[in-house]
Design an enzyme around this catalytic site. Sequence first.
Site, PDB file in Angstrom:
ATOM      1  N   CYS A 136     -16.741   1.885   0.754  1.00 50.78           N
ATOM      2  CA  CYS A 136     -15.013   0.933   0.719  1.00 50.78           C
ATOM      3  C   CYS A 136     -14.564   0.497   2.286  1.00 50.78           C
ATOM      4  O   CYS A 136     -13.771   0.015   2.484  1.00 50.78           O
ATOM      5  CB  CYS A 136     -14.005   1.302  -0.308  1.00 50.78           C
ATOM      6  SG  CYS A 136     -13.196   2.803  -0.176  1.00 50.78           S
ATOM      7  N   ASP A 167     -17.311   7.215  -2.179  1.00 54.55           N
ATOM      8  CA  ASP A 167     -16.041   6.878  -1.356  1.00 54.55           C
ATOM      9  C   ASP A 167     -16.217   7.794  -0.644  1.00 54.55           C
ATOM     10  O   ASP A 167     -16.489   9.053  -1.465  1.00 54.55           O
ATOM     11  CB  ASP A 167     -14.830   6.169  -2.096  1.00 54.55           C
ATOM     12  CG  ASP A 167     -13.541   6.474  -1.323  1.00 54.55           C
ATOM     13  OD1 ASP A 167     -13.199   6.204  -0.403  1.00 54.55           O
ATOM     14  OD2 ASP A 167     -12.768   6.240  -2.458  1.00 54.55           O
ATOM     15  N   ARG A 191       0.754  -0.968   0.173  1.00 54.31           N
ATOM     16  CA  ARG A 191      -0.359  -0.070   0.184  1.00 54.31           C
ATOM     17  C   ARG A 191       0.375   1.298  -0.168  1.00 54.31           C
ATOM     18  O   ARG A 191       1.906   1.683   1.337  1.00 54.31           O
ATOM     19  CB  ARG A 191      -0.974   0.183   1.265  1.00 54.31           C
ATOM     20  CG  ARG A 191      -1.697   1.323   1.082  1.00 54.31           C
ATOM     21  CD  ARG A 191      -2.716   1.356   2.629  1.00 54.31           C
ATOM     22  NE  ARG A 191      -3.958   0.548   2.189  1.00 54.31           N
ATOM     23  CZ  ARG A 191      -5.255   0.330   1.884  1.00 54.31           C
ATOM     24  NH1 ARG A 191      -4.861   1.324   3.205  1.00 54.31           N
ATOM     25  NH2 ARG A 191      -5.814   0.157   1.778  1.00 54.31           N
ATOM     26  N   ARG A 196     -13.585  -8.609   1.308  1.00 55.15           N
ATOM     27  CA  ARG A 196     -11.664  -8.296   1.341  1.00 55.15           C
ATOM     28  C   ARG A 196     -11.130  -9.999   1.748  1.00 55.15           C
ATOM     29  O   ARG A 196     -10.514 -10.238   0.867  1.00 55.15           O
ATOM     30  CB  ARG A 196     -11.790  -7.839   1.920  1.00 55.15           C
ATOM     31  CG  ARG A 196     -11.966  -6.031   2.227  1.00 55.15           C
ATOM     32  CD  ARG A 196     -11.597  -5.400   0.632  1.00 55.15           C
ATOM     33  NE  ARG A 196     -10.263  -5.329   0.456  1.00 55.15           N
ATOM     34  CZ  ARG A 196      -9.098  -4.142   0.702  1.00 55.15           C
ATOM     35  NH1 ARG A 196      -9.384  -3.548   1.479  1.00 55.15           N
ATOM     36  NH2 ARG A 196      -7.698  -3.608   0.417  1.00 55.15           N
ATOM     37  N   GLN A 240     -10.236  -4.232  -3.612  1.00 54.45           N
ATOM     38  CA  GLN A 240     -11.330  -3.987  -3.388  1.00 54.45           C
ATOM     39  C   GLN A 240     -11.960  -3.877  -4.152  1.00 54.45           C
ATOM     40  O   GLN A 240     -13.421  -4.834  -3.782  1.00 54.45           O
ATOM     41  CB  GLN A 240     -11.609  -1.807  -2.423  1.00 54.45           C
ATOM     42  CG  GLN A 240     -12.604  -1.413  -2.212  1.00 54.45           C
ATOM     43  CD  GLN A 240     -12.671  -1.808  -1.286  1.00 54.45           C
ATOM     44  OE1 GLN A 240     -11.930  -1.769   0.338  1.00 54.45           O
ATOM     45  NE2 GLN A 240     -14.119  -2.898  -0.777  1.00 54.45           N
ATOM     46  N   HIS A 284      -7.083   0.367  -6.422  1.00 56.37           N
ATOM     47  CA  HIS A 284      -7.539  -0.643  -5.522  1.00 56.37           C
ATOM     48  C   HIS A 284      -8.216  -2.229  -5.517  1.00 56.37           C
ATOM     49  O   HIS A 284      -9.493  -2.073  -5.320  1.00 56.37           O
ATOM     50  CB  HIS A 284      -8.233   0.136  -3.627  1.00 56.37           C
ATOM     51  CG  HIS A 284      -8.791  -0.297  -2.975  1.00 56.37           C
ATOM     52  ND1 HIS A 284      -7.724  -1.194  -2.631  1.00 56.37           N
ATOM     53  CD2 HIS A 284      -8.510  -0.200  -1.958  1.00 56.37           C
ATOM     54  CE1 HIS A 284      -7.811  -1.548  -1.280  1.00 56.37           C
ATOM     55  NE2 HIS A 284      -8.520  -0.627  -0.357  1.00 56.37           N
TER      56      HIS A 284
HETATM   57  N1  NVA Z   1     -10.095   7.064  -1.853  1.00 52.81           N
HETATM   58  C1  NVA Z   1     -10.156   5.840  -0.156  1.00 52.81           C
HETATM   59  C2  NVA Z   1      -9.727   4.818  -0.248  1.00 52.81           C
HETATM   60  C3  NVA Z   1      -9.266   4.309   1.095  1.00 52.81           C
HETATM   61  C4  NVA Z   1      -9.815   3.059   1.515  1.00 52.81           C
HETATM   62  C5  NVA Z   1      -8.060   6.782   0.273  1.00 52.81           C
HETATM   63  O1  NVA Z   1      -7.497   6.364  -1.076  1.00 52.81           O
HETATM   64  O2  NVA Z   1      -7.659   6.819   1.631  1.00 52.81           O
HETATM   65  N1   CP Z   2     -11.119  -0.614   2.223  1.00 51.65           N
HETATM   66  C1   CP Z   2     -10.049  -0.117   2.220  1.00 51.65           C
HETATM   67  O1   CP Z   2      -9.017  -0.913   1.964  1.00 51.65           O
HETATM   68  O2   CP Z   2     -10.139  -0.114   3.865  1.00 51.65           O
HETATM   69  P1   CP Z   2      -8.636   0.033   4.653  1.00 51.65           P
HETATM   70  O3   CP Z   2      -7.545   1.309   4.892  1.00 51.65           O
HETATM   71  O4   CP Z   2      -9.161   0.001   6.238  1.00 51.65           O
HETATM   72  O5   CP Z   2      -7.276  -0.484   4.360  1.00 51.65           O
END
Ligand code: NVA
Ligand code: CP
Length: 309
Positions: free
Chosen positions: A268, A229, A111, A296, A141, A138
Site C-alpha cells: 500500500c 504492509d 483519517r 487510489r 486502499q 483502510h
Molecule cells: N498499516 C499502515 C498503513 C499506512 C497506509 C499504517 O497504519 O500506518
Molecule cells: N497507502 C496510503 O494510504 O498512503 P498514505 O499514508 O501516504 O496516504
Amino acid sequence: MTTATNETEPRHFLDVDDLSEAELLAVLDRADEYKRAVDNGDDHADLSGQTLGMLFQKASTRTRVSFETGMTQLGGHAIFLGEDDIQLGRGEPLKDTSRALSRYVDAVMARVFKHENVEVLAEYSSVPIVNGLTDDAHPCQTLADLLTIREHEDGFEDVSAAWIGDGNNVAQSFALGAALTDMDLTIATPEGYEVDDGVLERARELGGDPTVTTDPVEAATDADVIYTDVWISMGQEDERDVRMNDFEGFQVNADLLENAPDASVMHCLPAHRGEEITDAVIEGDRSVVFDQAENRLHAQKALLSWLLE
Ligand code: NVA
Ligand code: CP
C-alpha cells in the site's frame, strides 16, 4: 452540504462491506471510466461545485493528494483539515465537528486513529463520511488494490492472494475485499498479529473463506498476488523493537517469491525497505505498487461520485 431539515440518510464508506458486491463492482467500473477519461483528457466534472472536507489525525501522502486531486478533476474542491489546525485539536468534540462540517461540505474523508471515531463522525453527519484509514480499516486502499488486481490478473476469477505481515488495517479491509470479489486469500501473520476474528467472520458472511496461518511460505506458495504492509504502523512507533523481533521471517524478498513464480507484488506504501520488503523486490518487475498508488485516484473519484450522486 445539507441542512438540518434534510432527512435523507447519507451513505457512508467506513469499510469495504458498506458496499454490496454489485455496488463494489459498479464503483470499480466507474473507476475504469475515470481512468480512461484522465488518459484521454476528457472532461468529467461530475462533482462541479461540491466540496470535500479532509480531516487528518495522521500523516499521509497518497490519501491526501489523491483525494484533493480527484476533487479538482471532478470540478469540485477539497479542504485539508489537519487536526491541530481546527478546533478538534483543542478539544472540540468530534460530534460537534461532524455536525458543523455537515453544514458546509458535501462529504468528509477522515483519517483517524480509533475506528470508533469514524463511526462517531458518521453518526452525527448528514453528509457521507469516507474512511481514509483507521487503526482497523483502510477501505479506500482496498478499492485501489482491487482495481489493480483486476487490471493485472484480468479479473478476479481463480485469483489466489497471499497477505504476508501485520493483520491490521490494510489487511483487514483487503480480506473483506477479497471475500466480496471471490478471491482465494491466505493470510500469514506472526502470532499475536492476526486479523480480528470479527473481520474473518464478516469475510465469511460475504462468502469468503480466508485461510489463516503463521507460515509465510505456505501463504505465498503458488499465489498470484503477494501483498504486504509495514510492520510498524502509524502510532505504533514505541513498539518498534518488539515488532522487529516478532516479524522476523515475514519479509517479502527474493527467496519468498521463489514459491510464487507468477505473483505480482503489492504494497500500500509507504514501504520500509529492508523490513517488510526488500528494495530489490519493490523495484523489481513484479512490483505493481505504483499502479496501486495511481489507482487510489481513480477509485476514490468513483467512490465520491457514486456516494454523492
Ligand atoms: N498499516 C499502515 C498503513 C499506512 C497506509 C499504517 O497504519 O500506518
Ligand atoms: N497507502 C496510503 O494510504 O498512503 P498514505 O499514508 O501516504 O496516504
